[in-house]
Design a protein around this motif. Structure first.
Motif, PDB file in Angstrom:
ATOM      1  N   MET A 256      -1.962  -9.197   6.387  1.00  0.00           N
ATOM      2  CA  MET A 256      -0.805  -9.345   5.679  1.00  0.00           C
ATOM      3  C   MET A 256      -0.951  -9.440   4.282  1.00  0.00           C
ATOM      4  SD  MET A 256       1.745  -8.991   8.089  1.00  0.00           S
ATOM      5  CE  MET A 256       1.731  -9.103   9.664  1.00  0.00           C
ATOM      6  N   GLY A 257      -2.023  -9.981   3.546  1.00  0.00           N
ATOM      7  CA  GLY A 257      -1.781 -10.079   2.203  1.00  0.00           C
ATOM      8  C   GLY A 257      -2.355  -8.882   1.912  1.00  0.00           C
ATOM      9  N   LEU A 258      -3.134  -8.003   2.419  1.00  0.00           N
ATOM     10  CA  LEU A 258      -3.570  -6.494   1.851  1.00  0.00           C
ATOM     11  C   LEU A 258      -2.171  -5.721   1.815  1.00  0.00           C
ATOM     12  CD1 LEU A 258      -6.778  -5.891   3.600  1.00  0.00           C
ATOM     13  CD2 LEU A 258      -6.495  -6.434   1.387  1.00  0.00           C
ATOM     14  N   LEU A 259      -1.227  -5.838   2.954  1.00  0.00           N
ATOM     15  CA  LEU A 259      -0.048  -5.124   2.784  1.00  0.00           C
ATOM     16  C   LEU A 259       0.615  -5.476   1.645  1.00  0.00           C
ATOM     17  CD1 LEU A 259       0.799  -5.206   6.613  1.00  0.00           C
ATOM     18  CD2 LEU A 259       0.052  -3.295   5.236  1.00  0.00           C
ATOM     19  N   TYR A 260       0.738  -7.015   1.212  1.00  0.00           N
ATOM     20  CA  TYR A 260       1.536  -7.615   0.224  1.00  0.00           C
ATOM     21  C   TYR A 260       0.949  -6.864  -1.084  1.00  0.00           C
ATOM     22  CZ  TYR A 260       3.029 -10.950  -2.988  1.00  0.00           C
ATOM     23  OH  TYR A 260       3.710 -11.622  -4.300  1.00  0.00           O
ATOM     24  N   ASN A 261      -0.188  -6.973  -1.053  1.00  0.00           N
ATOM     25  CA  ASN A 261      -1.074  -6.193  -2.407  1.00  0.00           C
ATOM     26  C   ASN A 261      -0.733  -4.630  -2.442  1.00  0.00           C
ATOM     27  OD1 ASN A 261      -2.189  -8.794  -3.114  1.00  0.00           O
ATOM     28  ND2 ASN A 261      -4.292  -8.229  -2.038  1.00  0.00           N
ATOM     29  N   ASP A 262      -0.371  -3.945  -1.453  1.00  0.00           N
ATOM     30  CA  ASP A 262      -0.275  -2.772  -1.493  1.00  0.00           C
ATOM     31  C   ASP A 262       1.215  -2.546  -2.185  1.00  0.00           C
ATOM     32  OD1 ASP A 262      -2.650  -1.774  -0.534  1.00  0.00           O
ATOM     33  OD2 ASP A 262      -2.012  -1.462   1.423  1.00  0.00           O
ATOM     34  N   CYS A 263       2.054  -3.269  -1.853  1.00  0.00           N
ATOM     35  CA  CYS A 263       3.527  -3.342  -2.362  1.00  0.00           C
ATOM     36  C   CYS A 263       3.534  -3.730  -3.881  1.00  0.00           C
ATOM     37  CB  CYS A 263       4.356  -4.062  -1.598  1.00  0.00           C
ATOM     38  SG  CYS A 263       4.806  -3.596  -0.157  1.00  0.00           S
ATOM     39  N   ILE A 264       2.725  -4.643  -4.293  1.00  0.00           N
ATOM     40  CA  ILE A 264       2.550  -4.967  -5.417  1.00  0.00           C
ATOM     41  C   ILE A 264       2.179  -3.905  -6.354  1.00  0.00           C
ATOM     42  CG2 ILE A 264       1.635  -6.685  -7.127  1.00  0.00           C
ATOM     43  CD1 ILE A 264       4.008  -7.898  -5.518  1.00  0.00           C
ATOM     44  N   PHE A 265       0.802  -3.339  -5.884  1.00  0.00           N
ATOM     45  CA  PHE A 265       0.238  -2.281  -6.764  1.00  0.00           C
ATOM     46  C   PHE A 265       1.173  -1.006  -6.622  1.00  0.00           C
ATOM     47  CE2 PHE A 265      -4.223  -3.799  -5.306  1.00  0.00           C
ATOM     48  CZ  PHE A 265      -4.336  -4.440  -6.296  1.00  0.00           C
ATOM     49  N   TYR A 266       1.878  -0.719  -5.789  1.00  0.00           N
ATOM     50  CA  TYR A 266       2.896   0.266  -5.905  1.00  0.00           C
ATOM     51  C   TYR A 266       3.871  -0.082  -7.027  1.00  0.00           C
ATOM     52  CZ  TYR A 266       7.267   2.960  -4.548  1.00  0.00           C
ATOM     53  OH  TYR A 266       8.264   3.863  -4.685  1.00  0.00           O
TER      54      TYR A 266
ATOM     55  N   ILE B 170      11.439  -0.040  -6.609  1.00  0.00           N
ATOM     56  CA  ILE B 170      11.204  -1.706  -6.477  1.00  0.00           C
ATOM     57  C   ILE B 170      12.096  -2.287  -5.433  1.00  0.00           C
ATOM     58  CG2 ILE B 170      11.622  -3.500  -7.987  1.00  0.00           C
ATOM     59  CD1 ILE B 170      10.666  -2.022 -10.310  1.00  0.00           C
ATOM     60  N   GLN B 171      13.356  -1.886  -5.275  1.00  0.00           N
ATOM     61  CA  GLN B 171      14.220  -2.348  -4.145  1.00  0.00           C
ATOM     62  C   GLN B 171      13.467  -2.271  -2.779  1.00  0.00           C
ATOM     63  OE1 GLN B 171      18.206  -1.159  -4.029  1.00  0.00           O
ATOM     64  NE2 GLN B 171      18.856  -2.627  -2.570  1.00  0.00           N
ATOM     65  N   LYS B 172      13.405  -1.292  -2.496  1.00  0.00           N
ATOM     66  CA  LYS B 172      12.597  -0.857  -1.378  1.00  0.00           C
ATOM     67  C   LYS B 172      11.162  -1.659  -0.898  1.00  0.00           C
ATOM     68  CE  LYS B 172      12.221   0.960   2.866  1.00  0.00           C
ATOM     69  NZ  LYS B 172      12.981   0.302   3.967  1.00  0.00           N
ATOM     70  N   ALA B 173      10.554  -1.645  -2.130  1.00  0.00           N
ATOM     71  CA  ALA B 173       9.168  -2.461  -1.902  1.00  0.00           C
ATOM     72  C   ALA B 173       9.583  -4.184  -1.843  1.00  0.00           C
ATOM     73  CB  ALA B 173       8.477  -2.197  -3.107  1.00  0.00           C
ATOM     74  N   ASP B 174      10.653  -4.308  -2.457  1.00  0.00           N
ATOM     75  CA  ASP B 174      10.822  -5.901  -2.159  1.00  0.00           C
ATOM     76  C   ASP B 174      11.359  -6.180  -1.068  1.00  0.00           C
ATOM     77  OD1 ASP B 174      10.046  -6.548  -4.869  1.00  0.00           O
ATOM     78  OD2 ASP B 174      12.274  -6.621  -5.509  1.00  0.00           O
ATOM     79  N   GLU B 175      11.976  -5.284  -0.445  1.00  0.00           N
ATOM     80  CA  GLU B 175      12.443  -5.455   1.171  1.00  0.00           C
ATOM     81  C   GLU B 175      11.326  -5.624   2.087  1.00  0.00           C
ATOM     82  OE1 GLU B 175      15.310  -2.332   2.143  1.00  0.00           O
ATOM     83  OE2 GLU B 175      16.519  -3.132   0.334  1.00  0.00           O
ATOM     84  N   ILE B 176      10.322  -4.765   1.772  1.00  0.00           N
ATOM     85  CA  ILE B 176       9.164  -4.667   2.719  1.00  0.00           C
ATOM     86  C   ILE B 176       8.363  -5.838   2.493  1.00  0.00           C
ATOM     87  CG2 ILE B 176       6.825  -3.544   3.064  1.00  0.00           C
ATOM     88  CD1 ILE B 176       8.315  -0.843   2.543  1.00  0.00           C
ATOM     89  N   ILE B 177       8.134  -6.286   1.193  1.00  0.00           N
ATOM     90  CA  ILE B 177       7.438  -7.821   1.087  1.00  0.00           C
ATOM     91  C   ILE B 177       8.214  -8.715   1.679  1.00  0.00           C
ATOM     92  CG2 ILE B 177       7.046  -9.375  -0.937  1.00  0.00           C
ATOM     93  CD1 ILE B 177       6.515  -7.019  -2.586  1.00  0.00           C
ATOM     94  N   LEU B 178       9.536  -9.019   1.728  1.00  0.00           N
ATOM     95  CA  LEU B 178      10.146  -9.994   2.372  1.00  0.00           C
ATOM     96  C   LEU B 178      10.059 -10.055   3.883  1.00  0.00           C
ATOM     97  CD1 LEU B 178      13.603 -10.039   0.433  1.00  0.00           C
ATOM     98  CD2 LEU B 178      11.711 -11.881   0.515  1.00  0.00           C
ATOM     99  N   GLN B 179       9.816  -8.441   4.218  1.00  0.00           N
ATOM    100  CA  GLN B 179       9.662  -8.412   5.794  1.00  0.00           C
ATOM    101  C   GLN B 179       8.242  -8.857   6.159  1.00  0.00           C
ATOM    102  OE1 GLN B 179      10.509  -4.315   6.505  1.00  0.00           O
ATOM    103  NE2 GLN B 179      12.890  -4.402   6.417  1.00  0.00           N
ATOM    104  N   ILE B 180       7.303  -8.451   5.295  1.00  0.00           N
ATOM    105  CA  ILE B 180       5.935  -8.882   5.584  1.00  0.00           C
ATOM    106  C   ILE B 180       5.871 -10.480   5.769  1.00  0.00           C
ATOM    107  CG2 ILE B 180       3.591  -8.894   4.399  1.00  0.00           C
ATOM    108  CD1 ILE B 180       4.045  -5.951   3.573  1.00  0.00           C
TER     109      ILE B 180
END
Length: 79
Positions: free
Chosen positions: A1-11, A20-30
């Motif tokens: 899960m941490g790597l997925l979170y990092n992928d969103c931040i790097f994106y 950014i809005q979609k990336a933030d939604e994915i981060i919250l879901q993760i």
């Protein structure tokens, strides 16, 4: 899960004009899925019966793989 979170931040940081809005939604879901999985792993119910315990943790492992695959595809689709 941490790597997925990092992928969103790097994106968000390294992509030219990221969504950014979609990336933030994915981060919250993760974060929600991570919390759910940790809670499921922290339960002590049914540990007296070995076969039930094995099936329970097998299901948790399958759910983790499913969620990781789902989030990986969602992150790939970000543009």
């Amino acid at each position: 899960m941490g790597l997925l979170y990092n992928d969103c931040i790097f994106y968000k940081v390294f992509t030219h004009s990221p969504n950014i809005q979609k990336a933030d939604e994915i981060i919250l879901q993760i974060a929600d899925v991570h919390t759910d999985l940790v809670n499921r792993l922290s339960t002590s119910e049914g540990k007296e019966i070995k076969s039930r315990t094995k099936a329970y943790y097998k299901k948790v492992k399958e759910d983790l793989k499913t969620q990781v695959d789902k989030f990986g595809l969602e992150i790939q689709k970000l543009d």
